[in-house]
Scaffold this motif. Structure first.
Motif, PDB file in Angstrom:
ATOM      1  N   LEU A 157       0.831  -1.208   0.000  1.00  0.00           N
ATOM      2  CA  LEU A 157       0.000   0.000   0.000  1.00  0.00           C
ATOM      3  C   LEU A 157       0.864   1.257   0.000  1.00  0.00           C
ATOM      4  O   LEU A 157       0.424   2.320  -0.420  1.00  0.00           O
ATOM      5  CB  LEU A 157      -0.923   0.023   1.225  1.00  0.00           C
ATOM      6  N   ALA A 158       2.113   1.133   0.488  1.00  0.00           N
ATOM      7  CA  ALA A 158       2.982   2.302   0.618  1.00  0.00           C
ATOM      8  C   ALA A 158       4.195   2.254  -0.314  1.00  0.00           C
ATOM      9  O   ALA A 158       4.955   3.211  -0.374  1.00  0.00           O
ATOM     10  CB  ALA A 158       3.463   2.433   2.064  1.00  0.00           C
ATOM     11  N   ASP A 159       4.375   1.160  -1.013  1.00  0.00           N
ATOM     12  CA  ASP A 159       5.487   1.049  -1.967  1.00  0.00           C
ATOM     13  C   ASP A 159       4.969   0.287  -3.178  1.00  0.00           C
ATOM     14  O   ASP A 159       4.066  -0.544  -3.062  1.00  0.00           O
ATOM     15  CB  ASP A 159       6.686   0.330  -1.330  1.00  0.00           C
ATOM     16  N   GLU A 160       5.547   0.551  -4.324  1.00  0.00           N
ATOM     17  CA  GLU A 160       4.989   0.075  -5.581  1.00  0.00           C
ATOM     18  C   GLU A 160       5.187  -1.408  -5.883  1.00  0.00           C
ATOM     19  O   GLU A 160       4.335  -2.024  -6.486  1.00  0.00           O
ATOM     20  CB  GLU A 160       5.569   0.892  -6.749  1.00  0.00           C
ATOM     21  N   THR A 161       6.337  -1.949  -5.509  1.00  0.00           N
ATOM     22  CA  THR A 161       6.628  -3.328  -5.889  1.00  0.00           C
ATOM     23  C   THR A 161       7.278  -4.095  -4.740  1.00  0.00           C
ATOM     24  O   THR A 161       7.936  -3.511  -3.880  1.00  0.00           O
ATOM     25  CB  THR A 161       7.595  -3.393  -7.096  1.00  0.00           C
ATOM     26  N   LYS A 162       7.092  -5.402  -4.768  1.00  0.00           N
ATOM     27  CA  LYS A 162       7.720  -6.260  -3.767  1.00  0.00           C
ATOM     28  C   LYS A 162       9.246  -6.184  -3.888  1.00  0.00           C
ATOM     29  O   LYS A 162       9.959  -6.228  -2.890  1.00  0.00           O
ATOM     30  CB  LYS A 162       7.232  -7.700  -3.953  1.00  0.00           C
ATOM     31  N   GLU A 163       9.738  -6.021  -5.112  1.00  0.00           N
ATOM     32  CA  GLU A 163      11.182  -5.908  -5.336  1.00  0.00           C
ATOM     33  C   GLU A 163      11.735  -4.661  -4.651  1.00  0.00           C
ATOM     34  O   GLU A 163      12.813  -4.689  -4.057  1.00  0.00           O
ATOM     35  CB  GLU A 163      11.508  -5.881  -6.832  1.00  0.00           C
ATOM     36  N   ALA A 164      11.000  -3.563  -4.726  1.00  0.00           N
ATOM     37  CA  ALA A 164      11.444  -2.328  -4.061  1.00  0.00           C
ATOM     38  C   ALA A 164      11.460  -2.520  -2.548  1.00  0.00           C
ATOM     39  O   ALA A 164      12.393  -2.080  -1.868  1.00  0.00           O
ATOM     40  CB  ALA A 164      10.533  -1.170  -4.448  1.00  0.00           C
ATOM     41  N   ILE A 165      10.455  -3.189  -2.019  1.00  0.00           N
ATOM     42  CA  ILE A 165      10.380  -3.438  -0.575  1.00  0.00           C
ATOM     43  C   ILE A 165      11.539  -4.318  -0.123  1.00  0.00           C
ATOM     44  O   ILE A 165      12.148  -4.078   0.923  1.00  0.00           O
ATOM     45  CB  ILE A 165       9.024  -4.076  -0.209  1.00  0.00           C
ATOM     46  N   LYS A 166      11.873  -5.315  -0.919  1.00  0.00           N
ATOM     47  CA  LYS A 166      12.952  -6.245  -0.546  1.00  0.00           C
ATOM     48  C   LYS A 166      14.310  -5.553  -0.456  1.00  0.00           C
ATOM     49  O   LYS A 166      15.214  -6.058   0.191  1.00  0.00           O
ATOM     50  CB  LYS A 166      13.009  -7.415  -1.530  1.00  0.00           C
ATOM     51  N   LYS A 167      14.452  -4.382  -1.067  1.00  0.00           N
ATOM     52  CA  LYS A 167      15.722  -3.652  -0.999  1.00  0.00           C
ATOM     53  C   LYS A 167      16.014  -3.134   0.406  1.00  0.00           C
ATOM     54  O   LYS A 167      17.152  -2.859   0.739  1.00  0.00           O
ATOM     55  CB  LYS A 167      15.732  -2.483  -1.993  1.00  0.00           C
ATOM     56  N   TYR A 168      14.980  -2.966   1.233  1.00  0.00           N
ATOM     57  CA  TYR A 168      15.200  -2.429   2.582  1.00  0.00           C
ATOM     58  C   TYR A 168      14.600  -3.266   3.703  1.00  0.00           C
ATOM     59  O   TYR A 168      15.041  -3.164   4.838  1.00  0.00           O
ATOM     60  CB  TYR A 168      14.647  -0.997   2.688  1.00  0.00           C
ATOM     61  N   ILE A 169      13.650  -4.110   3.411  1.00  0.00           N
ATOM     62  CA  ILE A 169      12.877  -4.737   4.480  1.00  0.00           C
ATOM     63  C   ILE A 169      13.707  -5.667   5.374  1.00  0.00           C
ATOM     64  O   ILE A 169      13.499  -5.714   6.584  1.00  0.00           O
ATOM     65  CB  ILE A 169      11.624  -5.458   3.925  1.00  0.00           C
ATOM     66  N   TYR A 170      14.661  -6.365   4.809  1.00  0.00           N
ATOM     67  CA  TYR A 170      15.441  -7.321   5.604  1.00  0.00           C
ATOM     68  C   TYR A 170      16.522  -6.644   6.443  1.00  0.00           C
ATOM     69  O   TYR A 170      17.132  -7.275   7.293  1.00  0.00           O
ATOM     70  CB  TYR A 170      16.037  -8.404   4.704  1.00  0.00           C
ATOM     71  N   ARG A 171      16.736  -5.351   6.214  1.00  0.00           N
ATOM     72  CA  ARG A 171      17.674  -4.564   7.028  1.00  0.00           C
ATOM     73  C   ARG A 171      16.930  -3.634   7.979  1.00  0.00           C
ATOM     74  O   ARG A 171      17.539  -2.804   8.638  1.00  0.00           O
ATOM     75  CB  ARG A 171      18.599  -3.742   6.115  1.00  0.00           C
ATOM     76  N   SER A 172      15.620  -3.779   8.026  1.00  0.00           N
ATOM     77  CA  SER A 172      14.780  -2.903   8.836  1.00  0.00           C
ATOM     78  C   SER A 172      14.170  -3.675   9.997  1.00  0.00           C
ATOM     79  O   SER A 172      14.024  -4.895   9.944  1.00  0.00           O
ATOM     80  CB  SER A 172      13.637  -2.336   7.978  1.00  0.00           C
ATOM     81  N   ASP A 173      13.802  -2.929  11.034  1.00  0.00           N
ATOM     82  CA  ASP A 173      12.979  -3.492  12.100  1.00  0.00           C
ATOM     83  C   ASP A 173      11.534  -3.290  11.676  1.00  0.00           C
ATOM     84  O   ASP A 173      11.132  -2.170  11.320  1.00  0.00           O
ATOM     85  CB  ASP A 173      13.233  -2.782  13.427  1.00  0.00           C
ATOM     86  N   VAL A 174      10.771  -4.378  11.685  1.00  0.00           N
ATOM     87  CA  VAL A 174       9.386  -4.329  11.221  1.00  0.00           C
ATOM     88  C   VAL A 174       8.445  -4.500  12.416  1.00  0.00           C
ATOM     89  O   VAL A 174       8.608  -5.432  13.204  1.00  0.00           O
ATOM     90  CB  VAL A 174       9.119  -5.409  10.153  1.00  0.00           C
ATOM     91  N   TYR A 175       7.494  -3.595  12.507  1.00  0.00           N
ATOM     92  CA  TYR A 175       6.512  -3.615  13.590  1.00  0.00           C
ATOM     93  C   TYR A 175       5.115  -3.750  13.003  1.00  0.00           C
ATOM     94  O   TYR A 175       4.804  -3.151  11.965  1.00  0.00           O
ATOM     95  CB  TYR A 175       6.585  -2.328  14.411  1.00  0.00           C
ATOM     96  N   LEU A 176       4.292  -4.518  13.687  1.00  0.00           N
ATOM     97  CA  LEU A 176       2.906  -4.715  13.278  1.00  0.00           C
ATOM     98  C   LEU A 176       1.979  -4.104  14.317  1.00  0.00           C
ATOM     99  O   LEU A 176       2.279  -4.117  15.514  1.00  0.00           O
ATOM    100  CB  LEU A 176       2.579  -6.207  13.162  1.00  0.00           C
ATOM    101  N   LEU A 177       0.858  -3.604  13.847  1.00  0.00           N
ATOM    102  CA  LEU A 177      -0.208  -3.185  14.742  1.00  0.00           C
ATOM    103  C   LEU A 177      -1.353  -4.160  14.512  1.00  0.00           C
ATOM    104  O   LEU A 177      -1.834  -4.306  13.387  1.00  0.00           O
ATOM    105  CB  LEU A 177      -0.648  -1.748  14.443  1.00  0.00           C
TER     106      LEU A 177
END
Length: 154
Positions: free
Chosen positions: A22-42
């Motif tokens: 919903l906030a980024d265009e492609t899964k490939e773009a998300i994969k560039k940062y997601i594994y180096r990020s802390d991810v939080y869920l609500l």
């Protein structure tokens, strides 16, 4: 917002890519940062994931919001602002003094949201969307070109 649970995930299989899209265009773009990020869920009282944020900290300061998304059915109910407050708490606990976030030059609603939540524009990443996405990204009928960077001192 007592009926919500804000939790950090610990395994990649917990990453809600559908919501992040919903906030980024492609899964490939998300994969560039997601594994180096802390991810939080609500999660809501029924344990359903209704929002997500990915926080990236390359150095001691600042903390960057790489992605923040609220399920469509839950938008415009103060959940995004609640997430910002939770992110500020995380930052303060880690001794971080500045939050930053980037959004598209045509992402007018997102820019208003962040400004309403205490962020101010401070820089622009020229041609970001042209260089980083294979197809044009269009929001509000506007082809995105530059990334507008916003920050907040906490």
């Amino acid at each position: 917002m007592q009926q919500y649970h804000f939790i950090k995930i610990h395994t990649p299989d917990e990453i809600p890519f559908g919501l992040l899209l919903l906030a980024d265009e492609t899964k490939e773009a998300i994969k560039k940062y997601i594994y180096r990020s802390d991810v939080y869920l609500l999660k809501n009282k029924n344990n359903e994931v209704i929002a997500v944020c990915a926080l990236y900290q390359p150095d001691a300061d600042p903390l960057e919001i790489k992605n923040m998304a609220v399920a469509r059915r839950c938008q415009r109910k103060g959940i995004g602002s609640f997430l910002i407050e939770q992110i500020k708490k995380i930052a303060k606990e880690q001794g971080i003094r500045t939050l930053i976030v980037g959004t598209g030059d045509g992402s007018l609603g997102q820019q208003r949201f962040y400004k309403r939540n205490g962020f101010t524009a401070y820089d622009t990443r020229k041609n970001f969307f042209i260089k980083n996405y294979p197809a044009p990204v269009i929001e509000n009928g506007i082809p995105l070109k530059d990334m507008i960077l916003l920050k907040q001192d906490i």
